[in-house]
Design a protein around this motif. Structure first.
Motif, mmCIF file in Angstrom:
data_model
loop_
_atom_site.group_PDB
_atom_site.id
_atom_site.type_symbol
_atom_site.label_atom_id
_atom_site.label_comp_id
_atom_site.label_asym_id
_atom_site.label_seq_id
_atom_site.Cartn_x
_atom_site.Cartn_y
_atom_site.Cartn_z
ATOM 1 N N GLN A 1 0.829 -1.210 0.000
ATOM 2 C CA GLN A 1 0.000 0.000 0.000
ATOM 3 C C GLN A 1 0.864 1.260 0.000
ATOM 4 N N ILE A 2 1.939 1.226 0.767
ATOM 5 C CA ILE A 2 2.842 2.386 0.805
ATOM 6 C C ILE A 2 3.483 2.610 -0.566
ATOM 7 N N ASN A 3 3.906 1.522 -1.229
ATOM 8 C CA ASN A 3 4.491 1.649 -2.563
ATOM 9 C C ASN A 3 3.475 2.203 -3.564
ATOM 10 N N ASN A 4 2.230 1.752 -3.452
ATOM 11 C CA ASN A 4 1.184 2.258 -4.346
ATOM 12 C C ASN A 4 0.947 3.750 -4.119
ATOM 13 N N GLN A 5 0.947 4.172 -2.881
ATOM 14 C CA GLN A 5 0.767 5.584 -2.575
ATOM 15 C C GLN A 5 1.939 6.420 -3.113
ATOM 16 N N ILE A 6 3.154 5.880 -2.990
ATOM 17 C CA ILE A 6 4.316 6.595 -3.521
ATOM 18 C C ILE A 6 4.205 6.739 -5.032
ATOM 19 N N ASN A 7 3.815 5.662 -5.718
ATOM 20 C CA ASN A 7 3.647 5.729 -7.173
ATOM 21 C C ASN A 7 2.561 6.727 -7.562
ATOM 22 N N ALA A 8 1.470 6.754 -6.804
ATOM 23 C CA ALA A 8 0.392 7.692 -7.094
ATOM 24 C C ALA A 8 0.861 9.133 -6.924
#
Length: 234
Positions: A48-55
Motif C-alpha cells: 500500500q505504501i508503494n502504491n501511494q508513492i507511485n500515485a
C-alpha cells in the motif's frame, strides 16, 4: 512409611524443576500461524505504501506537465509588427494631392478630371493638364515610397519569422506552442496588410494615370470643337 517419604521427595523434586514467577515469564512459545499472519500484514502494508508513492509520483508528473502547458511564451513580436503597420499607415497618410478619401477624390475629379467647361480658355485647359500631371506623378511617387518602406521591412520580418519558428519548436507546452502559432499568424496578417497597401498605392497611381489620359482626351475634344467653331461640346 517409606512409600510416603518417596512421594514427598518426588513432589519436592518436581517443584524445584518447574520454574515459577519471573522465570516462568521469560519462557516464550513460538506460534507459526500468528507469525505468518503478521508477515502477511506487513507485506500488504508495504505494498500500500508503494502504491501511494507511485500515485504521488504520477500526480507530481501530471502537475509538472500542466505547468509546462500553462507556461506563457517568453517572446512577443507584437511591438515589432505594430511598428511596421504604423509605418505603413504613416506612408499611406502622406499621400500627396489626392488622399485615400472618397470626398477628396470626388472633388478632385470634379475640378481636374471632369468635363471642361465651355468657358474654359486654352490657359485653363493647360492648367488643368498640369494639375493632373502633378497629381499623377505624386501618385507614382507615393507608390514608390510605400514599396521602399515595405521592402525595407523585409529584414525585420525575416528576423521575426526566425525567432517565432525557434520559439515554436522550443516550446515546452501547449500554450507556448499556441502562442507562437498565433504570433506567426499575426506576422502573416501584417504581411498581407502590407501587400494590400502596396496594391492600393499602385492601383491609385494607375487609376490617376488612366484618369489623366481620359481627361486629356476630353480636353482635346473641347479644343477641337472650339477650333471648329462649335458652341457646344457633344
Amino acid at each position: 512409611m517409606r512409600a510416603f517419604r518417596r512421594r514427598i521427595l518426588l513432589a519436592v523434586v518436581l517443584g524445584l524443576a518447574v520454574p515459577t514467577g519471573p522465570a516462568l515469564a521469560q519462557f516464550t512459545v513460538f506460534d507459526p500461524t500468528n507469525y505468518a499472519s503478521n508477515v502477511l500484514q506487513a507485506a500488504r502494508a508495504l505494498e500500500q505504501i508503494n502504491n501511494q508513492i507511485n500515485a504521488l509520483q504520477n500526480q507530481a508528473q501530471m502537475l509538472i506537465g500542466q505547468a509546462k502547458n500553462l507556461a506563457s511564451l517568453p517572446y512577443s513580436s507584437l511591438s515589432v509588427l505594430r511598428a511596421q503597420i504604423d509605418r505603413t499607415r504613416a506612408l499611406l497618410a502622406e499621400a500627396q494631392h489626392l488622399a485615400y478619401d472618397v470626398a477628396s477624390i470626388q472633388q478632385a475629379f470634379t475640378s481636374n478630371y471632369g468635363a471642361a467647361p465651355l468657358s474654359a480658355t486654352n490657359a485653363d485647359l493647360v492648367a488643368r493638364a498640369d494639375g493632373r500631371w502633378i497629381i499623377s506623378v505624386a501618385g507614382f511617387q507615393d507608390a514608390l515610397k510605400l514599396q521602399a518602406g515595405v521592402v525595407g521591412g523585409l529584414d525585420a520580418n525575416a528576423d521575426q519569422l526566425s525567432a517565432l519558428v525557434s520559439a515554436s519548436q522550443g516550446s515546452s507546452g501547449a500554450l507556448q506552442a499556441a502562442q507562437a502559432g498565433n504570433q506567426l499568424l499575426a506576422l502573416q496578417a501584417q504581411q498581407l496588410a502590407q501587400v494590400t497597401a502596396l496594391l492600393a498605392a499602385q492601383g491609385r497611381a494607375d487609376a490617376l494615370e488612366a484618369a489623366d489620359r481620359a481627361a486629356a482626351r476630353a480636353d482635346a475634344k473641347a479644343r477641337f470643337w472650339r477650333f471648329m467653331g462649335g458652341s457646344t461640346i457633344p
